[in-house]
Write a protein that holds these residues in place. Structure first.
Motif, mmCIF file in Angstrom:
data_model
loop_
_atom_site.group_PDB
_atom_site.id
_atom_site.type_symbol
_atom_site.label_atom_id
_atom_site.label_comp_id
_atom_site.label_asym_id
_atom_site.label_seq_id
_atom_site.Cartn_x
_atom_site.Cartn_y
_atom_site.Cartn_z
ATOM 1 N N GLU A 78 0.807 -1.217 0.000
ATOM 2 C CA GLU A 78 0.000 0.000 0.000
ATOM 3 C C GLU A 78 0.844 1.272 0.000
ATOM 4 O O GLU A 78 0.518 2.230 -0.696
ATOM 5 C CB GLU A 78 -0.921 0.009 1.231
ATOM 6 N N ARG A 79 1.911 1.292 0.781
ATOM 7 C CA ARG A 79 2.653 2.535 0.993
ATOM 8 C C ARG A 79 4.051 2.547 0.395
ATOM 9 O O ARG A 79 4.698 3.595 0.340
ATOM 10 C CB ARG A 79 2.780 2.806 2.508
ATOM 11 N N THR A 104 -1.011 9.383 -1.078
ATOM 12 C CA THR A 104 -1.363 8.063 -0.568
ATOM 13 C C THR A 104 -2.542 7.540 -1.388
ATOM 14 O O THR A 104 -3.269 8.312 -2.025
ATOM 15 C CB THR A 104 -1.780 8.114 0.914
ATOM 16 N N LYS A 105 -2.754 6.238 -1.357
ATOM 17 C CA LYS A 105 -3.879 5.666 -2.089
ATOM 18 C C LYS A 105 -5.210 6.163 -1.528
ATOM 19 O O LYS A 105 -6.172 6.382 -2.278
ATOM 20 C CB LYS A 105 -3.802 4.144 -2.055
ATOM 21 N N SER A 109 -8.659 8.085 -3.543
ATOM 22 C CA SER A 109 -9.740 7.093 -3.660
ATOM 23 C C SER A 109 -9.324 5.928 -4.549
ATOM 24 O O SER A 109 -10.084 5.464 -5.411
ATOM 25 C CB SER A 109 -11.016 7.747 -4.218
ATOM 26 N N PHE A 110 -8.123 5.444 -4.332
ATOM 27 C CA PHE A 110 -7.570 4.347 -5.121
ATOM 28 C C PHE A 110 -8.419 3.091 -4.938
ATOM 29 O O PHE A 110 -8.813 2.746 -3.822
ATOM 30 C CB PHE A 110 -6.137 4.083 -4.678
ATOM 31 N N SER A 111 -8.715 2.395 -6.041
ATOM 32 C CA SER A 111 -9.535 1.194 -5.944
ATOM 33 C C SER A 111 -9.291 0.271 -7.123
ATOM 34 O O SER A 111 -8.671 0.657 -8.116
ATOM 35 C CB SER A 111 -11.023 1.563 -5.897
ATOM 36 N N GLU A 112 -9.791 -0.950 -7.015
ATOM 37 C CA GLU A 112 -9.792 -1.868 -8.136
ATOM 38 C C GLU A 112 -10.890 -1.436 -9.111
ATOM 39 O O GLU A 112 -11.809 -0.688 -8.756
ATOM 40 C CB GLU A 112 -10.032 -3.294 -7.638
ATOM 41 N N TYR A 113 -10.798 -1.925 -10.350
ATOM 42 C CA TYR A 113 -11.689 -1.442 -11.399
ATOM 43 C C TYR A 113 -13.166 -1.661 -11.088
ATOM 44 O O TYR A 113 -14.003 -0.787 -11.331
ATOM 45 C CB TYR A 113 -11.340 -2.123 -12.728
ATOM 46 N N VAL A 149 1.276 8.357 -7.220
ATOM 47 C CA VAL A 149 0.696 7.650 -6.078
ATOM 48 C C VAL A 149 1.686 6.621 -5.550
ATOM 49 O O VAL A 149 2.351 5.929 -6.322
ATOM 50 C CB VAL A 149 -0.619 6.962 -6.476
ATOM 51 N N GLU A 150 1.774 6.500 -4.235
ATOM 52 C CA GLU A 150 2.729 5.570 -3.643
ATOM 53 C C GLU A 150 2.223 4.128 -3.685
ATOM 54 O O GLU A 150 1.052 3.864 -3.948
ATOM 55 C CB GLU A 150 3.008 5.967 -2.192
#
Length: 271
Positions: A78-79, A104-105, A109-113, A149-150
């Motif tokens: 994640e980081r 940061t993710k 709002s980082f997410s899978e498709y 994004v990290e």
């Protein structure tokens, strides 16, 4: 490069995608790439929107576990830190990654498709694989990175700072209609793809034979699963002369980094 994408109004996206893969295989493309229509990891094709993880173990909440690269903890995934090869690498849109200036993710709002499709900011077909900030897999672990994004990034992911790759300008002296069949510049004619496969100008498929189109359109229509574009294909030959076009070791004509076709093969397979 926009192509016709009509495959029958009555079929579902998954049925259309599966039928296309079968039709392509019957004309011999499977012998070429060994993975026509597969997910790029040697497994069976998944329905668009599903993750391509090898393991489908579920946690106590009933959610699928993320398959992490060997030796990488969930926190590192994640980081970060990401492997050294990505620390200051250049993205598909030629943006250099600065490890000291990343979101940061959670911030984006980082997410899978499949989750991204529920976000009102998401555009159908958009995913990291066709984002200008994406850095494709460079070490064979199936994950890439991002210039903004990290952490580790899968091509089938998405976030709110997604930036579409622009269509390259038509080279001077050519028309858009000529791009599909034009002789590519000298630098590309016998060049090696991004995993070292040599291009043979006498043994290439046409755009029509491989259904070349923009990856956003292919994913939106269910012809390709999320996470595939020329930018993370083993056959792609990136821009060599500054005109932002590339080429392909298997397909004739000018190829854009955000395109997709039926002989797509994940770059991870050859790294």
């Amino acid at each position: 490069m926009q192509q016709s994408k009509s495959w029958g109004d009555s079929a579902s996206n998954y049925d259309v995608w599966s039928r296309r893969n079968y039709l392509v295989a019957t004309v011999g493309l499977a012998a070429l790439s060994g993975c026509v229509g597969d997910t790029g990891d040697g497994g069976e094709a998944t329905e668009p929107g599903e993750r391509e993880d090898d393991d489908e173990d579920e946690d106590d909440d009933g959610e699928e576990d993320e398959e992490l690269p060997e030796g990488v903890t969930a926190e590192e995934f994640e980081r970060g830190p990401v492997p050294d090869v990505y620390l200051s690498a250049t993205s598909l849109g030629n943006e250099q990654r600065n490890p000291d200036a990343l979101h940061t993710k959670a911030e984006v709002s980082f997410s899978e498709y499949d989750e991204a499709r529920e976000n009102e900011a998401h555009t159908p077909g958009a995913c990291c694989a066709n984002c200008a900030d994406y850095i494709p897999d460079m070490n064979g672990d199936r994950f890439g990175a991002c210039a903004e994004v990290e952490g580790y990034i899968d091509g089938a992911d998405w976030c709110t700072i997604y930036e579409a790759l622009p269509e390259p300008d038509v080279p001077e002296g050519m028309s858009e209609a000529e791009l599909a069949t034009a002789e590519v510049p000298e630098e590309y004619r016998t060049a090696s793809s991004q995993v070292g496969e040599s291009r043979d100008p006498e043994d290439l498929f046409s755009h029509e034979e491989v259904n070349l189109m923009e990856s956003v359109d292919a994913i939106e229509e269910g012809i390709a699963p999320p996470g595939q574009s020329c930018g993370n294909c083993a056959e792609f030959i990136p821009d060599k002369n500054g005109d932002t076009w590339g080429a392909c070791a298997k397909v004739e004509g000018f190829i854009a980094v955000e395109d997709w076709c039926a002989v797509w093969e994940h770059v991870s397979e050859e790294l």
